[in-house]
Write a protein that holds these residues in place. Structure first.
Motif, PDB file in Angstrom:
ATOM      1  N   LEU A   1       8.406  -2.430   7.617  1.00 39.24           N
ATOM      2  CA  LEU A   1       7.862  -1.607   8.692  1.00 39.24           C
ATOM      3  C   LEU A   1       6.406  -1.997   8.943  1.00 39.24           C
ATOM      4  CD1 LEU A   1       9.146   1.895   7.483  1.00 39.24           C
ATOM      5  CD2 LEU A   1      10.321   0.270   8.968  1.00 39.24           C
ATOM      6  N   ARG A   2       6.004  -1.998  10.209  1.00 36.62           N
ATOM      7  CA  ARG A   2       4.613  -2.220  10.582  1.00 36.62           C
ATOM      8  C   ARG A   2       3.914  -0.862  10.642  1.00 36.62           C
ATOM      9  NH1 ARG A   2       3.442  -7.126  13.056  1.00 36.62           N
ATOM     10  NH2 ARG A   2       2.056  -6.181  14.587  1.00 36.62           N
ATOM     11  N   VAL A   3       2.844  -0.735   9.872  1.00 38.37           N
ATOM     12  CA  VAL A   3       2.197   0.560   9.674  1.00 38.37           C
ATOM     13  C   VAL A   3       0.782   0.518  10.266  1.00 38.37           C
ATOM     14  CG1 VAL A   3       1.575   2.302   7.964  1.00 38.37           C
ATOM     15  CG2 VAL A   3       3.498   0.756   7.520  1.00 38.37           C
ATOM     16  N   PRO A   4       0.413   1.483  11.112  1.00 39.81           N
ATOM     17  CA  PRO A   4      -0.948   1.512  11.662  1.00 39.81           C
ATOM     18  C   PRO A   4      -1.994   1.546  10.557  1.00 39.81           C
ATOM     19  CG  PRO A   4       0.465   3.087  12.808  1.00 39.81           C
ATOM     20  CD  PRO A   4       1.252   2.586  11.632  1.00 39.81           C
ATOM     21  N   ARG A   5      -3.119   0.879  10.770  1.00 36.59           N
ATOM     22  CA  ARG A   5      -4.132   0.760   9.732  1.00 36.59           C
ATOM     23  C   ARG A   5      -4.791   2.086   9.359  1.00 36.59           C
ATOM     24  NH1 ARG A   5      -4.772  -1.058   5.893  1.00 36.59           N
ATOM     25  NH2 ARG A   5      -7.032  -1.271   5.854  1.00 36.59           N
ATOM     26  N   SER A   6      -4.714   3.076  10.219  1.00 36.88           N
ATOM     27  CA  SER A   6      -5.328   4.369   9.891  1.00 36.88           C
ATOM     28  C   SER A   6      -4.280   5.393   9.442  1.00 36.88           C
ATOM     29  CB  SER A   6      -6.089   4.914  11.102  1.00 36.88           C
ATOM     30  OG  SER A   6      -5.222   5.048  12.227  1.00 36.88           O
ATOM     31  N   TRP A   7      -3.115   4.909   9.031  1.00 37.83           N
ATOM     32  CA  TRP A   7      -2.006   5.811   8.700  1.00 37.83           C
ATOM     33  C   TRP A   7      -2.201   6.464   7.340  1.00 37.83           C
ATOM     34  CZ3 TRP A   7       2.081   6.059   5.097  1.00 37.83           C
ATOM     35  CH2 TRP A   7       3.146   6.904   5.461  1.00 37.83           C
ATOM     36  N   SER A   8      -1.685   7.672   7.201  1.00 38.74           N
ATOM     37  CA  SER A   8      -1.532   8.295   5.890  1.00 38.74           C
ATOM     38  C   SER A   8      -0.210   9.051   5.880  1.00 38.74           C
ATOM     39  CB  SER A   8      -2.687   9.247   5.564  1.00 38.74           C
ATOM     40  OG  SER A   8      -2.621  10.411   6.351  1.00 38.74           O
ATOM     41  N   GLY A   9       0.377   9.173   4.718  1.00 43.35           N
ATOM     42  CA  GLY A   9       1.638   9.896   4.628  1.00 43.35           C
ATOM     43  C   GLY A   9       2.380   9.595   3.345  1.00 43.35           C
TER      44      GLY A   9
ATOM     45  N   THR B   1      -3.096   6.625   1.898  1.00 41.14           N
ATOM     46  CA  THR B   1      -4.115   6.825   2.924  1.00 41.14           C
ATOM     47  C   THR B   1      -4.723   5.454   3.178  1.00 41.14           C
ATOM     48  OG1 THR B   1      -4.618   9.100   2.289  1.00 41.14           O
ATOM     49  CG2 THR B   1      -6.286   7.933   3.557  1.00 41.14           C
ATOM     50  N   LEU B   2      -4.426   4.879   4.332  1.00 37.80           N
ATOM     51  CA  LEU B   2      -4.875   3.530   4.642  1.00 37.80           C
ATOM     52  C   LEU B   2      -6.230   3.545   5.340  1.00 37.80           C
ATOM     53  CD1 LEU B   2      -1.540   1.939   5.952  1.00 37.80           C
ATOM     54  CD2 LEU B   2      -2.397   2.053   3.608  1.00 37.80           C
ATOM     55  N   ASN B   3      -7.032   2.532   5.033  1.00 34.56           N
ATOM     56  CA  ASN B   3      -8.339   2.347   5.678  1.00 34.56           C
ATOM     57  C   ASN B   3      -9.185   3.611   5.558  1.00 34.56           C
ATOM     58  OD1 ASN B   3     -10.255   0.832   7.044  1.00 34.56           O
ATOM     59  ND2 ASN B   3      -9.501   1.431   9.071  1.00 34.56           N
ATOM     60  N   GLY B   4      -9.300   4.105   4.333  1.00 31.58           N
ATOM     61  CA  GLY B   4     -10.074   5.320   4.078  1.00 31.58           C
ATOM     62  C   GLY B   4     -11.524   5.006   3.764  1.00 31.58           C
ATOM     63  N   ASP B   5     -12.088   5.706   2.804  1.00 33.81           N
ATOM     64  CA  ASP B   5     -13.489   5.549   2.431  1.00 33.81           C
ATOM     65  C   ASP B   5     -13.804   4.089   2.095  1.00 33.81           C
ATOM     66  OD1 ASP B   5     -16.104   6.442   1.773  1.00 33.81           O
ATOM     67  OD2 ASP B   5     -15.557   6.462  -0.347  1.00 33.81           O
TER      68      ASP B   5
ATOM     69  N   LEU C   1     -11.123   1.203   2.165  1.00 30.60           N
ATOM     70  CA  LEU C   1     -10.106   1.032   1.130  1.00 30.60           C
ATOM     71  C   LEU C   1      -8.843   1.820   1.446  1.00 30.60           C
ATOM     72  CD1 LEU C   1     -12.318   1.371  -2.069  1.00 30.60           C
ATOM     73  CD2 LEU C   1     -11.249  -0.728  -1.228  1.00 30.60           C
ATOM     74  N   ASP C   2      -7.705   1.274   1.033  1.00 33.54           N
ATOM     75  CA  ASP C   2      -6.448   2.023   1.007  1.00 33.54           C
ATOM     76  C   ASP C   2      -6.383   2.764  -0.325  1.00 33.54           C
ATOM     77  OD1 ASP C   2      -5.865   0.658   3.357  1.00 33.54           O
ATOM     78  OD2 ASP C   2      -4.549  -0.799   2.361  1.00 33.54           O
ATOM     79  N   PHE C   3      -5.943   4.012  -0.273  1.00 29.01           N
ATOM     80  CA  PHE C   3      -5.708   4.803  -1.482  1.00 29.01           C
ATOM     81  C   PHE C   3      -4.203   5.037  -1.589  1.00 29.01           C
ATOM     82  CE2 PHE C   3     -10.045   5.466  -0.385  1.00 29.01           C
ATOM     83  CZ  PHE C   3     -10.720   5.697  -1.564  1.00 29.01           C
ATOM     84  N   TYR C   4      -3.640   4.808  -2.764  1.00 29.18           N
ATOM     85  CA  TYR C   4      -2.193   4.959  -2.917  1.00 29.18           C
ATOM     86  C   TYR C   4      -1.859   5.438  -4.323  1.00 29.18           C
ATOM     87  CZ  TYR C   4      -2.663   0.290  -5.034  1.00 29.18           C
ATOM     88  OH  TYR C   4      -3.044  -0.780  -5.817  1.00 29.18           O
ATOM     89  N   ASP C   5      -0.713   6.088  -4.434  1.00 26.73           N
ATOM     90  CA  ASP C   5      -0.252   6.576  -5.739  1.00 26.73           C
ATOM     91  C   ASP C   5       1.241   6.831  -5.683  1.00 26.73           C
ATOM     92  OD1 ASP C   5       0.387   9.653  -5.380  1.00 26.73           O
ATOM     93  OD2 ASP C   5      -1.507   9.319  -4.333  1.00 26.73           O
TER      94      ASP C   5
ATOM     95  N   THR D   1      -6.670   1.828  -5.499  1.00 21.25           N
ATOM     96  CA  THR D   1      -7.248   1.406  -4.227  1.00 21.25           C
ATOM     97  C   THR D   1      -7.052  -0.086  -4.014  1.00 21.25           C
ATOM     98  OG1 THR D   1      -9.431   1.022  -5.219  1.00 21.25           O
ATOM     99  CG2 THR D   1      -9.019   3.208  -4.276  1.00 21.25           C
ATOM    100  N   CYS D   2      -7.064  -0.463  -2.736  1.00 19.41           N
ATOM    101  CA  CYS D   2      -6.975  -1.869  -2.349  1.00 19.41           C
ATOM    102  C   CYS D   2      -7.449  -1.980  -0.906  1.00 19.41           C
ATOM    103  CB  CYS D   2      -5.531  -2.369  -2.480  1.00 19.41           C
ATOM    104  SG  CYS D   2      -5.364  -4.177  -2.392  1.00 19.41           S
TER     105      CYS D   2
END
Length: 254
Positions: free
Chosen positions: A66-74, A119-123, A126-130, A237-238
């Protein structure tokens, strides 16, 4: 005059390239290594660009990118043991979203469910993921960042099949006469007590501490969220990465 025109054109081109690079989408490659079909579900966070589809069928051994928008979270999860009932309603024994259809259409997972959270393109870009077991567990899951440029970019997940070892008080059976465990509830869902839900007088990191039940999840899956304030060892983060989300990563299959 020609130099000025050339300079202006070059600046416009560079600006356009920078804009394009800023909105280049991330990709999620969702992989099913389980021994049976799963039905991934996707919930987009509030005020974020919607990611479609919101649910789909994924047969064993198959993947979908899937192509995911850079400001996406979910959140991304997988429903299991799904079928269409006599009324034509699509239902799942574990992690159903309650929409009655394969598409979840804005509905989240009904606990218990293993969740991939982004949460992509956050602080600081950085992407935050878990991978979260705060809402319980239904399948092993692994997140692997690919091509990241900074931020650690470590894989994370829960590789262990917890359903068979789930404490009796938390275990969810498939139903219809079957005793097969298809999910493992959180203590909050099972008992509803504030000390397990990090609510009321237990609503801060100082007052809400790990329980014997959250420690069961943490011991088995040390890189996953086990309760609400388990941030320190569970959030990663990444920057600039694409992500592979694997359900039932080998050798742990169901």
């Amino acid at each position: 005059m020609n130099r000025l025109l050339l300079s202006t054109t070059l600046l416009s081109l560079l600006y356009s390239i920078s804009l394009l690079s800023g909105v280049e989408p991330t990709t999620f490659k969702i992989v099913n290594k389980c021994r049976r079909t799963i039905w991934p579900g996707i919930l987009t966070g509030a005020d974020r660009p919607l990611l479609n589809p919101t649910g789909f069928t994924l047969k064993t051994g198959k993947s979908r990118t899937l192509r995911v928008p850079r400001s996406w979270s979910g959140r991304v999860w997988a429903r299991t043991h799904c079928s269409t009932d006599s009324s034509g309603k699509f239902v799942c024994a574990a992690a159903d979203c309650g929409s009655g259809r394969v598409e979840c259409s804005g509905s989240g997972a009904i606990p218990p469910a293993t969740l991939a959270e982004f949460t992509l393109n956050g602080d600081q870009g950085l992407d935050f993921y878990d991978v979260s077991l705060v809402d319980g567990y239904n399948l092993p899951m692994l997140i692997i960042p690919k091509g990241g440029t900074s931020g650690g970019c470590s894989p994370t997940g829960c590789l262990v099949d917890l359903n068979g070892a789930c404490p009796r008080q938390l275990s969810v059976a498939r139903g219809n006469g079957s005793r097969e465990s298809v999910a493992c509830r959180s203590a909050c869902e099972a008992f509803g007590e504030p000390m397990y839900c990090c609510s009321e007088e237990y609503s801060t990191p100082d007052t809400c501490r790990p329980s014997v039940y959250s420690e069961f999840f943490k011991h088995a899956c040390p890189r996953s969220y086990s309760y609400a304030y388990d941030d320190r060892t569970s959030t990663f983060t990444c920057a600039g990465a694409d992500y592979v989300i694997i359900f039932c990563p080998l050798p742990y299959t169901r």
